[in-house]
Write an enzyme that holds these catalytic residues in place. Structure first.
Site, PDB file in Angstrom:
ATOM      1  N   HIS A 135       0.838  -1.206   0.000  1.00 32.55           N
ATOM      2  CA  HIS A 135       0.000   0.000   0.000  1.00 32.55           C
ATOM      3  C   HIS A 135       0.871   1.252   0.000  1.00 32.55           C
ATOM      4  O   HIS A 135       0.645   2.185  -0.790  1.00 32.55           O
ATOM      5  CB  HIS A 135      -0.906  -0.031   1.240  1.00 32.55           C
ATOM      6  CG  HIS A 135      -1.649   1.242   1.493  1.00 32.55           C
ATOM      7  ND1 HIS A 135      -2.975   1.411   1.162  1.00 32.55           N
ATOM      8  CD2 HIS A 135      -1.247   2.420   2.061  1.00 32.55           C
ATOM      9  CE1 HIS A 135      -3.355   2.625   1.506  1.00 32.55           C
ATOM     10  NE2 HIS A 135      -2.329   3.264   2.054  1.00 32.55           N
ATOM     11  N   GLU A 136       1.869   1.298   0.864  1.00 31.46           N
ATOM     12  CA  GLU A 136       2.721   2.490   0.956  1.00 31.46           C
ATOM     13  C   GLU A 136       3.551   2.690  -0.313  1.00 31.46           C
ATOM     14  O   GLU A 136       3.725   3.822  -0.779  1.00 31.46           O
ATOM     15  CB  GLU A 136       3.622   2.396   2.187  1.00 31.46           C
ATOM     16  CG  GLU A 136       2.879   2.400   3.510  1.00 31.46           C
ATOM     17  CD  GLU A 136       1.955   3.593   3.654  1.00 31.46           C
ATOM     18  OE1 GLU A 136       2.263   4.671   3.108  1.00 31.46           O
ATOM     19  OE2 GLU A 136       0.900   3.455   4.297  1.00 31.46           O
ATOM     20  N   HIS A 139       1.567   4.371  -2.987  1.00 27.95           N
ATOM     21  CA  HIS A 139       1.548   5.832  -2.839  1.00 27.95           C
ATOM     22  C   HIS A 139       2.759   6.455  -3.531  1.00 27.95           C
ATOM     23  O   HIS A 139       2.651   7.477  -4.210  1.00 27.95           O
ATOM     24  CB  HIS A 139       1.566   6.219  -1.359  1.00 27.95           C
ATOM     25  CG  HIS A 139       0.233   6.163  -0.687  1.00 27.95           C
ATOM     26  ND1 HIS A 139      -0.893   6.739  -1.222  1.00 27.95           N
ATOM     27  CD2 HIS A 139      -0.147   5.611   0.503  1.00 27.95           C
ATOM     28  CE1 HIS A 139      -1.910   6.546  -0.396  1.00 27.95           C
ATOM     29  NE2 HIS A 139      -1.493   5.862   0.646  1.00 27.95           N
ATOM     30  N   GLU A 206      -6.272   7.147  -0.601  1.00 24.18           N
ATOM     31  CA  GLU A 206      -6.238   5.913   0.179  1.00 24.18           C
ATOM     32  C   GLU A 206      -6.950   4.779  -0.542  1.00 24.18           C
ATOM     33  O   GLU A 206      -6.459   3.647  -0.577  1.00 24.18           O
ATOM     34  CB  GLU A 206      -6.859   6.146   1.563  1.00 24.18           C
ATOM     35  CG  GLU A 206      -6.037   7.037   2.476  1.00 24.18           C
ATOM     36  CD  GLU A 206      -4.615   6.546   2.642  1.00 24.18           C
ATOM     37  OE1 GLU A 206      -4.402   5.321   2.801  1.00 24.18           O
ATOM     38  OE2 GLU A 206      -3.697   7.381   2.600  1.00 24.18           O
TER      39      GLU A 206
END
Length: 286
Positions: A135-136, A139, A206
């Site tokens: 997930h990070e 980003h 998100e």
């Protein structure tokens, strides 16, 4: 894997232009001298935010760089995911706090950093940690981090200008052709605008990072499980409600403040965990 950096580059440019225009406009409300100073400040702020976005978040969280010997699992997972995505290896950090969370920062993949708290490393298994790191990294690859940092800086500038307008209206609004009614309007609407900007930018990011990260790892249910644990962990061990941490909350994988706290509700920049989990479970079902 397809990333979406180009739209975020445009959003970043527009936010920088908007921040500059806002600073100059408010400077004009204070008078001619302030207008000139505001224009110089706008240029300096843009340069500073662009080159120091990573340092601001890491400093606020007291994050320390870690070696592969200190965090072998974290390094192994990030290296595997970065290689799979054909992206450079980011710098890795750990923040020594019981609050379970993680964030990525940096203006592009070559200048990126990923940070996990000791709290999140303690409660997640390796499968869940892999999902969080995916997930990070999403980003980073989508260039979300720069736009998020610029949005945070813009919100901070708006808040600072609102405070300046309030004091100027009280102690000298009529000097140098300043407009006291305009100053009052800035003072009243500034904090609201700052919160709206953070929320608008962060919430859509998100959802996209959840989806992109789940595709990168191939395991949406692991991220759903991690979010459940993080949500419960934040209620037991939230970050302290301090302004410098609130300004970086939009970078975290989940809202780092306990539900119901004033600062947690005011600066809520994340979509509801339940909605994110439902989307991930639907994604797993195909």
């Amino acid at each position: 894997m397809t990333w979406h950096p180009h739209a975020n580059r445009l959003k970043t440019f527009l936010l920088l232009v908007g921040m500059s225009a806002l600073i100059v406009a408010v400077g004009a409300l204070f008078g001619r001298t302030a207008l000139m100073l505001a224009a110089l400040f706008a240029v300096g702020m843009n340069v500073y935010v662009y080159f120091n976005s990573d340092k601001l978040a890491l400093r606020a969280m007291h994050a320390q760089p870690v070696s592969e010997l200190q965090a072998p699992a974290m390094y192994r997972i990030v290296r595997e995911l970065a290689t799979s995505a054909h992206q450079p290896m980011p710098r890795l950090y750990i923040s020594d706090t019981a609050a379970p969370n993680a964030f990525a920062t940096g203006r592009n993949p070559r200048n990126a950093a990923v940070c996990c708290t000791t709290g999140i490393l303690r409660i997640l298994n390796e499968r869940e940690l892999r999902a969080v790191l995916g997930h990070e990294l999403s980003h980073v690859y989508n260039r979300d981090i720069l736009i998020s940092c610029v949005a945070g800086a813009l919100a901070a500038v708006i808040t600072a200008l609102a405070n300046m307008a309030m004091w100027a209206g009280m102690f000298g609004g009529n000097r140098d052709n300043a407009n006291p009614f305009a100053l009052l309007l800035v003072a009243l609407l500034g904090p609201i605008a700052a919160t709206v900007i953070r929320m608008a930018v962060s919430r859509s990011r998100e959802y996209q990072a959840d989806e992109s990260g789940a595709v990168l790892t191939g395991d949406p249910l692991a991220l759903a499980s991690a979010l459940r644990k993080i949500s419960g962990g934040v209620q037991a061990a939230p970050l302290p409600p301090e302004p410098q941490l609130a300004s970086q909350a939009h970078l975290m994988i989940a809202n780092p403040f306990r539900a119901g706290e004033r600062i947690g509700s005011l600066f809520s920049t994340h979509p509801p965990i339940e909605d994110r989990i439902r989307r991930l479970e639907a994604m797993a079902r195909g």
